[in-house]
Design a protein around this motif. Structure first.
Motif, PDB file in Angstrom:
ATOM      1  N   UNK A 192       0.826  -1.219   0.000  1.00 19.96           N
ATOM      2  CA  UNK A 192       0.000   0.000   0.000  1.00 19.96           C
ATOM      3  C   UNK A 192       0.858   1.267   0.000  1.00 19.96           C
ATOM      4  N   UNK A 193       1.885   1.244  -0.845  1.00 18.48           N
ATOM      5  CA  UNK A 193       2.725   2.437  -1.013  1.00 18.48           C
ATOM      6  C   UNK A 193       2.150   3.318  -2.113  1.00 18.48           C
ATOM      7  N   UNK A 194       2.307   4.628  -2.017  1.00 18.13           N
ATOM      8  CA  UNK A 194       1.850   5.491  -3.113  1.00 18.13           C
ATOM      9  C   UNK A 194       2.731   5.328  -4.351  1.00 18.13           C
ATOM     10  N   UNK A 195       2.178   5.653  -5.498  1.00 18.42           N
ATOM     11  CA  UNK A 195       2.909   5.481  -6.757  1.00 18.42           C
ATOM     12  C   UNK A 195       4.136   6.390  -6.807  1.00 18.42           C
ATOM     13  N   UNK A 196       4.046   7.521  -6.177  1.00 15.51           N
ATOM     14  CA  UNK A 196       5.158   8.492  -6.206  1.00 15.51           C
ATOM     15  C   UNK A 196       6.320   8.118  -5.285  1.00 15.51           C
ATOM     16  N   UNK A 197       6.199   7.031  -4.555  1.00 13.61           N
ATOM     17  CA  UNK A 197       7.241   6.647  -3.606  1.00 13.61           C
ATOM     18  C   UNK A 197       8.527   6.282  -4.353  1.00 13.61           C
ATOM     19  N   UNK A 198       9.658   6.714  -3.821  1.00 14.69           N
ATOM     20  CA  UNK A 198      10.958   6.473  -4.450  1.00 14.69           C
ATOM     21  C   UNK A 198      11.808   5.562  -3.558  1.00 14.69           C
ATOM     22  N   UNK A 207       1.298   5.708   8.760  1.00 10.90           N
ATOM     23  CA  UNK A 207       0.839   6.479   7.596  1.00 10.90           C
ATOM     24  C   UNK A 207       2.061   7.126   6.940  1.00 10.90           C
ATOM     25  N   UNK A 208       2.454   6.552   5.793  1.00  9.86           N
ATOM     26  CA  UNK A 208       3.639   7.050   5.079  1.00  9.86           C
ATOM     27  C   UNK A 208       3.305   8.297   4.269  1.00  9.86           C
ATOM     28  N   UNK A 209       2.046   8.415   3.856  1.00 14.62           N
ATOM     29  CA  UNK A 209       1.551   9.601   3.140  1.00 14.62           C
ATOM     30  C   UNK A 209       0.070   9.748   3.459  1.00 14.62           C
ATOM     31  N   UNK A 210      -0.523  10.859   3.052  1.00 19.98           N
ATOM     32  CA  UNK A 210      -1.933  11.098   3.368  1.00 19.98           C
ATOM     33  C   UNK A 210      -2.813  10.047   2.686  1.00 19.98           C
ATOM     34  N   UNK A 211      -3.498   9.235   3.530  1.00 20.28           N
ATOM     35  CA  UNK A 211      -4.393   8.203   2.999  1.00 20.28           C
ATOM     36  C   UNK A 211      -3.691   6.916   2.629  1.00 20.28           C
ATOM     37  N   UNK A 212      -2.435   6.726   3.066  1.00 20.18           N
ATOM     38  CA  UNK A 212      -1.685   5.503   2.753  1.00 20.18           C
ATOM     39  C   UNK A 212      -1.052   4.956   4.031  1.00 20.18           C
TER      40      UNK A 212
END
Length: 350
Positions: A114-120, A189-194
């Motif tokens: 459940x990582x965001x697509x923009x994660x690097x 929560x690594x990002x908003x909503x993730x």
């Protein structure tokens, strides 16, 4: 005249002598021919015997050659079998070694979902390097923007499908204890909503069914956080797992929720048939088979119209009937009585 007679007598004598000499000379010629014939027969017999002996010798040589060839083939087969067995044993050993290596690597590997697509890679590394030395990071579950692009190229060039919102990753640590420490990041929560899901990639890690719930009839576009919010009322949610298609990244319509306590499972079962993103979801315990709701015997059956039943009877053929067929009655063997016609009727008929 006497001289002529003498000449004739001399000629006759000569002729007789010649004939007698020819007759006398004939027997030795015939004897020679007979001897020659006899010799030719003996020679033929000898030739036959010699040819038979030669054939027998040739057959024996052939048999010896065939036996030698068979022995060579058997020896070569034995060698090949031994080589194959040794090779098979080597391959089995190699496979066992590979499995052992894979298990050790999986124990040191952490799955991050459940990582965001923009994660690097740098963002993930900076988050997990606190727990120990990281050997490698691999992104998975990427949906390329184009069909021609491979997932590896899509990850390098950051060309992901616009509808894709989630990606997963594997973080490999140098030591197993560091991977166990990294499990503390689960649910953060690594990002908003993730809210990420962190788990060890080893196959030995078993899922606790007593604290889990199975979800069905989910929307294909549903996110993990939407499920988390829906079931957060029941208790602390440890992890949410929605089964997705590898190629498209869309959900397959079912998933799982892991709670902190078993008490939350009882509350989650009450959310069965609750609406989530416009769909009535199914909730049941993990490991239980889904049973169709049965009608209670107290409920009376609704009366059916006779017209409907007649139509159904017309539509259904005789072969479609399933059930107990009526046993036909035995015909009576007694002869039927002939009814006596009264005389008046008989007279009228005549």
């Amino acid at each position: 005249q006497e001289s002529k007679k003498r000449k004739r007598s001399e000629e006759v004598e000569k002729v007789s002598e010649d004939q007698s000499s020819s007759v006398r000379q004939e027997p030795p010629i015939k004897a020679k021919k007979a001897r020659k014939k006899e010799l030719s027969k003996a020679e033929k017999n000898l030739a036959k015997r010699e040819s038979a002996l030669e054939q027998a010798d040739e057959e024996e040589e052939k048999k010896l050659f065939q036996n030698k060839a068979k022995q060579k083939q058997a020896a070569s087969h034995a060698v090949t079998k031994s080589v194959a067995n040794s090779g098979a044993g080597a391959t089995v050993k190699q496979q066992k070694k590979k499995k052992e290596v894979d298990e050790t690597v999986n124990r040191r590997t952490v799955f991050v979902g459940n990582l965001p697509v923009n994660c690097t890679v740098q963002a993930l590394k900076s988050r997990f390097k606190v727990y120990g030395q990281i050997k490698s990071i691999r992104f998975r579950s990427l949906v390329p923007a184009e069909d021609t692009l491979s997932k590896k190229l899509a990850a390098i060039k950051h060309k992901v499908h616009p509808n894709a919102k989630f990606i997963n990753a594997y973080v490999v640590f140098k030591e197993e204890c560091d991977a166990i420490k990294a499990l503390n990041e689960n649910g953060t929560e690594i990002a908003t909503g993730f809210h990420i899901r962190v788990d060890i990639a080893s196959r030995n890690s078993s899922h606790d069914n007593k604290r889990s719930v199975f979800l069905g009839n989910l929307s294909y576009d549903i996110s993990d956080d939407a499920v988390r919010e829906h079931f957060s009322v029941c208790g602390g949610v440890v992890a949410v797992r929605i089964v997705r298609d590898r190629k498209t990244g869309l959900g397959k319509g079912f998933g799982y929720v892991l709670f902190e306590n078993t008490d939350a499972v009882h509350l989650a079962l009450k959310l069965n048939n609750s609406v989530l993103m416009g769909r009535k979801i199914r909730v049941k315990r993990c490991g239980e088979k889904w049973k169709t709701p049965q009608k209670s015997p107290d409920q009376p059956c609704a009366p059916k119209d006779r017209s409907d039943t007649t139509l159904k009877k017309k539509r259904c053929s005789s072969d479609s009937f399933v059930g107990e067929k009526a046993i036909p009655l035995k015909k009576s063997t007694k002869p039927k009585k002939i009814k006596a016609i009264p005389k008046k009727r008989w007279e009228k008929q005549t």
